[in-house]
Write an enzyme that holds these catalytic residues in place. Structure first.
Site, PDB file in Angstrom:
ATOM      1  N   LYS A  23       1.971   0.690   3.152  1.00 20.71           N
ATOM      2  CA  LYS A  23       1.811  -0.525   3.948  1.00 20.71           C
ATOM      3  C   LYS A  23       0.551  -1.316   3.585  1.00 20.71           C
ATOM      4  CE  LYS A  23       4.906   0.361   7.840  1.00 20.71           C
ATOM      5  NZ  LYS A  23       5.799  -0.779   7.631  1.00 20.71           N
ATOM      6  N   ASP A  63       0.859  11.518   8.302  1.00 21.39           N
ATOM      7  CA  ASP A  63       1.524  10.299   7.841  1.00 21.39           C
ATOM      8  C   ASP A  63       0.713   9.095   8.319  1.00 21.39           C
ATOM      9  OD1 ASP A  63       3.126   8.058   7.458  1.00 21.39           O
ATOM     10  OD2 ASP A  63       4.977   9.030   8.124  1.00 21.39           O
ATOM     11  N   PHE A  71       8.656   8.712  13.096  1.00 20.24           N
ATOM     12  CA  PHE A  71       9.330   7.986  12.011  1.00 20.24           C
ATOM     13  C   PHE A  71       8.584   8.250  10.712  1.00 20.24           C
ATOM     14  CE2 PHE A  71      10.052   4.498   9.118  1.00 20.24           C
ATOM     15  CZ  PHE A  71      11.419   4.256   9.234  1.00 20.24           C
ATOM     16  N   THR A 101      10.066   8.189 -13.147  1.00 19.69           N
ATOM     17  CA  THR A 101       9.707   7.277 -14.230  1.00 19.69           C
ATOM     18  C   THR A 101       8.409   6.544 -13.952  1.00 19.69           C
ATOM     19  OG1 THR A 101      12.018   6.956 -14.858  1.00 19.69           O
ATOM     20  CG2 THR A 101      10.444   5.279 -15.588  1.00 19.69           C
TER      21      THR A 101
END
Length: 523
Positions: free
Chosen positions: A381, A350, A244, A406
């Site tokens: 997280k 990750d 994931f 931005t």
């Protein structure tokens, strides 16, 4: 004027926490900003003292948190049900776990509007590091820097604040993984992974052109505007089955954990390799697991050589989290690193869920003892901010505005991560997590022996509190947990995953084990 702005910002914070625990309120009063806000409602103290809370022992990492769970009503109770019904009129509540009273939540404990107080070992899907209403974080929230970051939010790529380098060096980069000395800041885990993918594609095409100095051709620029090659590169990111990595378009194409995440969404034609499915207990399946990991590495190399959309990078979690808490050995990851280096493929690790101390190391990939660091490490997280670390200067695009948006992150969240890092260091929370994780794992081994079939495939030994097991009635287990005062989560098809905060101690582990035994007895 500056002091007036600070008071306004401070008071806004305090109004939002009008029912905070008294220990938190007292901590706030130690700051000048908090002292200027004298209107805090008296009901805060009355509500707190009327609850079933008591001071923890002097050895507590979070003094003032509840001594244990308190369950007064079914969950959701009447107040929660009424509030959920009102919320449902304007907001999709179908994924709601529990309605939360954050002002009454403290340390390792989460509260709801009905006065229920649960030991929280899910921690907002593994994203609360140092406890609800942590006084050190509240103090950081009252600072002039935080007020400035909140009300003058900069477009960081164009208008970074004058102290942005210091904020990064004293916070995010202070804990950078070994060999990675730069960072691209982002908004969330999906965003971190997406920008890492972009960096990988630009790096690869830059090499194919002959270097950063080579200009784009007219054909490249024109075809890019039509989403066609050569401007739109024919490259891919390899991920792993049951992994994931997020829910944006690129990150979703690399997500392979559940169909519900991906249904109806167009996806890139990118490859997936097998993540080795280890058998437990590990010491009883050494040869089988070694063979599974070798087969997975062989498959990775085959895909690199033969996939019709060549991968320029792989992305992998140190522990597949959402996909079922799947582990592999350090030897597997070292082998994977060698394969990527052999074929000039980038390795993106990750660490969105595994990072910031959860596994007994600050970064989970530190367990691997890699001879060469990953090319990029993504985070979010528990960091409360997001981005990716890198070291190779060639991963910085050759022209401005190529890796840009931005906000490019959020200074307020970077300041919060700095305060989290300071709290982790002050309390030695990474070592605490390693120690408590060993204690908790031993207790779970005892439950697994006592209740065969209820704590299957217990995994995470030596990985801090990043522990999981399979239960044949997993969904009923999670629902029953609330009745016994525990908030806990699942992953994959049958896993119960533990994601306690870094301030989780042995006394909390004892409560959890006691309640888990009651849960399995009730099923």
């Amino acid at each position: 004027m500056a002091s007036r702005v600070l008071r306004a910002g401070c008071c806004t914070v305090l109004r939002s926490a009008a029912s905070a625990p008294v220990s938190v309120v007292r901590a706030r009063s130690t700051t000048a900003a908090a002292a200027s806000c004298s209107f805090l409602p008296r009901r805060t103290y009355r509500q707190f003292t009327a609850s079933a809370r008591a001071m923890s022992s002097s050895s507590s990492l979070f003094p003032g948190e509840p001594e244990g769970p308190v369950v007064k009503t079914e969950i959701p109770g009447p107040k929660s049900r009424a509030a959920i019904a009102e919320l449902d009129e304007v907001f999709d509540t179908r994924s709601l776990n529990m309605l939360t009273d954050y002002q009454q939540s403290s340390g390792n404990y989460i509260a709801d509007p009905d006065g229920n107080i649960l030991l929280d070992v899910y921690a907002q899907i593994a994203s609360i590091p140092v406890g609800y209403n942590n006084p050190s974080l509240i103090k950081a929230a009252h600072s002039d820097e935080m007020v400035n970051g909140l009300i003058n939010r900069p477009a960081l790529g164009n208008f970074p604040p004058k102290d942005w380098a210091d904020v990064l060096k004293s916070g995010i980069l202070k804990v950078a993984p070994k060999g990675l000395n730069q960072v691209f800041t982002a908004m969330a885990g999906s965003d971190a992974n997406e920008t890492a993918y972009k960096a990988a594609f630009m790096w690869r095409r830059q090499h194919e052109r002959g270097g950063a100095h080579v200009e784009f051709t007219e054909e490249e620029m024109e075809s890019a505007m039509h989403n066609k090659s050569p401007g739109a590169s024919q490259l891919s990111i390899m991920s792993f089955k049951t992994g994931f990595h997020g829910r944006l378009f690129g990150s979703l194409s690399t997500t392979r954990s559940k169909p519900i995440h991906k249904l109806d969404i167009p996806a890139f034609d990118w490859p997936q390799a097998t993540f080795p499915a280890l058998k437990y207990p590990l010491d009883q399946h050494v040869e089988e697991n070694r063979a599974a990991e070798k087969a997975a590495l062989d498959e990775v190399e085959h895909i690199i050589k033969n996939y019709h959309v060549p991968p320029c990078a792989i992305i992998i979690e140190p522990i597949q989290s959402e996909g079922g808490d799947n582990h592999a050995s350090p030897e597997f990851f070292r082998g994977l690193r060698e394969v990527t280096r052999k074929h000039n493929i980038l390795m993106i690790v990750d660490e969105v869920q595994t990072g910031v101390g959860a596994t007994g190391k600050f970064w989970a990939h530190e367990h691997w003892d890699l001879p060469h660091p990953p090319d990029m490490v993504t985070f979010s997280k528990k960091a409360q901010t997001a981005g990716y670390y890198f070291g190779n200067p060639e991963l910085r695009p050759n022209k401005p505005y190529r890796q840009f948006n931005t906000w490019m992150g959020d200074p307020a969240r970077a300041l919060l991560f700095r305060a989290i890092i300071d709290e982790i260091e002050r309390l030695d929370l990474v070592n605490n997590t390693a120690k408590v994780g060993d204690y908790l794992f031993g207790k779970l081994e005892g439950l697994a022996s006592k209740y065969p079939g209820q704590f299957e495939n217990l995994r995470g030994k030596g990985m801090g509190t990043f522990i999981a097991f399979d239960n044949p009635k997993r969904d009923q287990f999670l629902a029953a947990a609330k009745k016994f005062g525990v908030n806990i989560g699942g992953s994959g098809q049958s896993a119960v995953r533990l994601r306690p905060m870094l301030i989780f101690q042995e006394k909390h582990a004892d409560i959890l084990i006691d309640r888990m035994e009651k849960i399995v007895q009730s099923l």
